[in-house]
Write an enzyme that holds these catalytic residues in place. Sequence first.
Site, PDB file in Angstrom:
ATOM      1  N   HIS A  22       0.403  -1.018   0.291  1.00 38.10           N
ATOM      2  CA  HIS A  22       0.084   0.135   0.172  1.00 38.10           C
ATOM      3  C   HIS A  22       1.128   1.229  -0.061  1.00 38.10           C
ATOM      4  CE1 HIS A  22      -3.551  -2.136   1.353  1.00 38.10           C
ATOM      5  NE2 HIS A  22      -4.265  -1.577   0.388  1.00 38.10           N
ATOM      6  N   ARG A  53      -9.966   0.111 -11.841  1.00 38.32           N
ATOM      7  CA  ARG A  53      -9.777  -0.948 -11.110  1.00 38.32           C
ATOM      8  C   ARG A  53     -11.315  -0.861 -10.198  1.00 38.32           C
ATOM      9  NH1 ARG A  53      -3.408  -0.620 -10.705  1.00 38.32           N
ATOM     10  NH2 ARG A  53      -2.596  -2.488 -12.115  1.00 38.32           N
ATOM     11  N   ARG A 108     -12.742  -1.145 -16.395  1.00 35.41           N
ATOM     12  CA  ARG A 108     -12.790  -2.706 -16.399  1.00 35.41           C
ATOM     13  C   ARG A 108     -13.340  -3.132 -15.483  1.00 35.41           C
ATOM     14  NH1 ARG A 108      -7.213  -4.950 -14.145  1.00 35.41           N
ATOM     15  NH2 ARG A 108      -7.824  -4.672 -11.834  1.00 35.41           N
ATOM     16  N   GLU A 116      -4.170 -11.061 -20.422  1.00 31.49           N
ATOM     17  CA  GLU A 116      -3.515 -11.621 -19.185  1.00 31.49           C
ATOM     18  C   GLU A 116      -2.239 -12.960 -18.170  1.00 31.49           C
ATOM     19  OE1 GLU A 116      -4.376  -8.673 -15.663  1.00 31.49           O
ATOM     20  OE2 GLU A 116      -6.454  -8.955 -15.879  1.00 31.49           O
ATOM     21  N   ASN A 131       1.131  -7.031 -15.328  1.00 37.24           N
ATOM     22  CA  ASN A 131       1.108  -7.839 -13.435  1.00 37.24           C
ATOM     23  C   ASN A 131       1.198  -8.864 -14.121  1.00 37.24           C
ATOM     24  OD1 ASN A 131       1.929  -4.599 -13.302  1.00 37.24           O
ATOM     25  ND2 ASN A 131       0.129  -4.497 -12.666  1.00 37.24           N
ATOM     26  N   ASP A 132      -0.150  -9.813 -14.705  1.00 39.40           N
ATOM     27  CA  ASP A 132      -1.158 -11.143 -14.505  1.00 39.40           C
ATOM     28  C   ASP A 132      -0.105 -11.693 -15.094  1.00 39.40           C
ATOM     29  OD1 ASP A 132      -2.379 -11.289 -11.900  1.00 39.40           O
ATOM     30  OD2 ASP A 132      -3.442  -9.817 -13.175  1.00 39.40           O
ATOM     31  N   ARG A 187       2.349 -12.997  -8.072  1.00 38.10           N
ATOM     32  CA  ARG A 187       3.008 -11.270  -8.291  1.00 38.10           C
ATOM     33  C   ARG A 187       3.455 -10.888  -6.938  1.00 38.10           C
ATOM     34  NH1 ARG A 187      -2.191  -7.919 -10.838  1.00 38.10           N
ATOM     35  NH2 ARG A 187      -1.107  -6.640  -9.965  1.00 38.10           N
ATOM     36  N   CYS A 210      -1.389  -1.743 -19.942  1.00 38.96           N
ATOM     37  CA  CYS A 210      -2.056  -1.194 -18.840  1.00 38.96           C
ATOM     38  C   CYS A 210      -1.362  -1.632 -17.451  1.00 38.96           C
ATOM     39  CB  CYS A 210      -3.742  -0.867 -18.505  1.00 38.96           C
ATOM     40  SG  CYS A 210      -4.498  -2.467 -17.967  1.00 38.96           S
TER      41      CYS A 210
HETATM   42  C1  PEP Z   1      -2.599  -5.714 -14.461  1.00 38.42           C
HETATM   43  O1  PEP Z   1      -2.354  -7.411 -14.506  1.00 38.42           O
HETATM   44  O2  PEP Z   1      -1.040  -5.710 -15.018  1.00 38.42           O
HETATM   45  C2  PEP Z   1      -3.265  -5.051 -14.169  1.00 38.42           C
HETATM   46  C3  PEP Z   1      -3.196  -3.856 -15.189  1.00 38.42           C
HETATM   47  O3  PEP Z   1      -4.236  -5.254 -13.224  1.00 38.42           O
HETATM   48  P1  PEP Z   1      -4.173  -5.388 -11.928  1.00 38.42           P
HETATM   49  O4  PEP Z   1      -2.879  -5.245 -11.688  1.00 38.42           O
HETATM   50  O5  PEP Z   1      -5.529  -4.422 -11.829  1.00 38.42           O
HETATM   51  O6  PEP Z   1      -4.276  -6.755 -11.703  1.00 38.42           O
HETATM   52 MG    MG Z   2      -4.349  -8.014 -14.063  1.00 40.10          MG
END
Ligand code: PEP
Ligand code: MG
Length: 558
Positions: free
Chosen positions: A183, A284, A320, A409, A432-433, A443, A480
């Site tokens: 956070h 988000r 999203r 993702e 990220n995913d 992650r 993103c």
């Molecule tokens: C991602 O997974 O890269 C993404 C943008 O979604 P989140 O980080 O909200 O899972």
């Molecule tokens: Mg994601």
Amino acid sequence: MRSLRGSGVGRGAVVGPVARAHPSPAVPADAADPDREGAVRAADEAFAAVADALERRAEASSGTVATVLEATAAMARDTELAGQVRIRIEAGQATALAVDRAVAEFVDLFTQAGGYLAERVTDLLSVRDRVVARLTGQPEPGVPALDRPSVVVADDLSPADTAALELDKVLAIVIERGGPTGHTAIIAGQLGIPCIVRVVGASTLVDGQEVAVDAAAGTVIVDPDDATRAAVAARQAALAALSEHTGPGATADGHAVALLANIGTAEDAEQLTGAAVEGVGLFRTEVLYLGRTTAPIEDEQAQAYARALRALEGRKVVIRTLDAGADKPLAFISRGGEENPALGVRGFRLVRTDEGLLRSQLTAIARAAAETGGEPWVMAPMVATVEEAAQFAGIARELGLRRVGVMVEVPSAALRAPDLLAEVDFISIGTNDLAQYTMATDRLLGELVDLLDPWQPAVLDLVAAAAAAGVAAGKPVGVCGESAADPVMALVLTGMGVSSLSMSPAAVPGVRFALARHTLAACQELAVAARRARTGPDARAACLEGVDAEVREVLALG
Ligand code: PEP
Ligand code: MG
């Protein structure tokens, strides 16, 4: 000069005096209060007072910060926690000790649960510290009142501590624990404050000591010399100059790449009103409902989306649908009992058990669009197959939404992106995913952060495959995930054919500058260089060599 290292968030640099946060209060070894009922009442009152104070702070803040504070306050109001404290006091434990022990039990549970819940442990400990301090008359833990601009140094900061910072006096945040996805890092990124997490040895810094904090390099230099101070001043001036550029994102030869913001609430959208971003690339929506135990009704959702659309009138807004599950559990969509929640019924897959939830959200978005005259883009998270893409597109279009896409993702979605694109109008790559699922690495596990590197060759291959599919189909492909905020990666992504980049607003000026200094052909060459490398670090190093020298220097790209 002594130098400490950690993981930096942002590209800023500052010099300033250290202000240490107050440590957690000691839990006294008092005997139990013979008046058990009075002790239970005192504990209840202390929890309520802490919750009230957090809620007051939440009211005085906005956006993601307020949401996080509300979630912490909700924890202080948790009746199960209060119940455990009561049981312990009634069994003869001293009040502060009962609070400490009951929280410790919850901490164990949250830690074992992993993912998002493990990340909430800091919030839980912050509630404990505040309650114990109140019960025992010790100073409130956390950051002291700052009498001059300072570098706040702490073992860790709870979201409540971070949110309560007097921002005009906080030059930077340095914490010994935490992680890049915690956070503190997220809030600091959102607020544009340089932040370094996981700084080994931060506890050796003392109040008033001068330090130079460089988020781009991830360093804290103690008692900086004149040359270090001059370098910091030069970086500050260079970054300030960058923020004056406000035009749309484009390469040196005019190839457009839209620069968009990631947001979590309607207030975040309102804060973008004057910002030099071309819109929102990722809303988000699950952030709106993190502290909720019941599903939001359609009216409430429609209002939130209408607020965001109004704030960003005329600009692109990609909403999203709820990405609940794994690292972002929502209490009203409980999927207890899954052994591997990240691989379970999460994101779009929830349609299998509750299509009504998706329909109500899309209806709310369509209502907000009609009410505001806006034209939101909508996309589904965690789509793995062409059937899922077709199902989402079918429902969204049936409900009157015209710009429909899916996130890429999951490796299967990247590999079959051409088929997905035949069903939808655009795709957005969530690196990220995508890194998590490509590299089979949680992650949130700081320990394996090297495997999650978006520069990993296999991740780059999948991103390139998805981008190429978008180019071939003549449809937009966005990115993103956090990688879009890295100016070097942004050039590589552009070279691969990505048409928009979405990131925290503070990262936009650096990316805009990097793009403006490279032609599309140069970006394409960087993409080739990145793909040729055998390892993640080699890929970034190979690209860095090809980056314009001034961009490297101004953004301290290393
Ligand atoms: C991602 O997974 O890269 C993404 C943008 O979604 P989140 O980080 O909200 O899972
Ligand atoms: Mg994601």
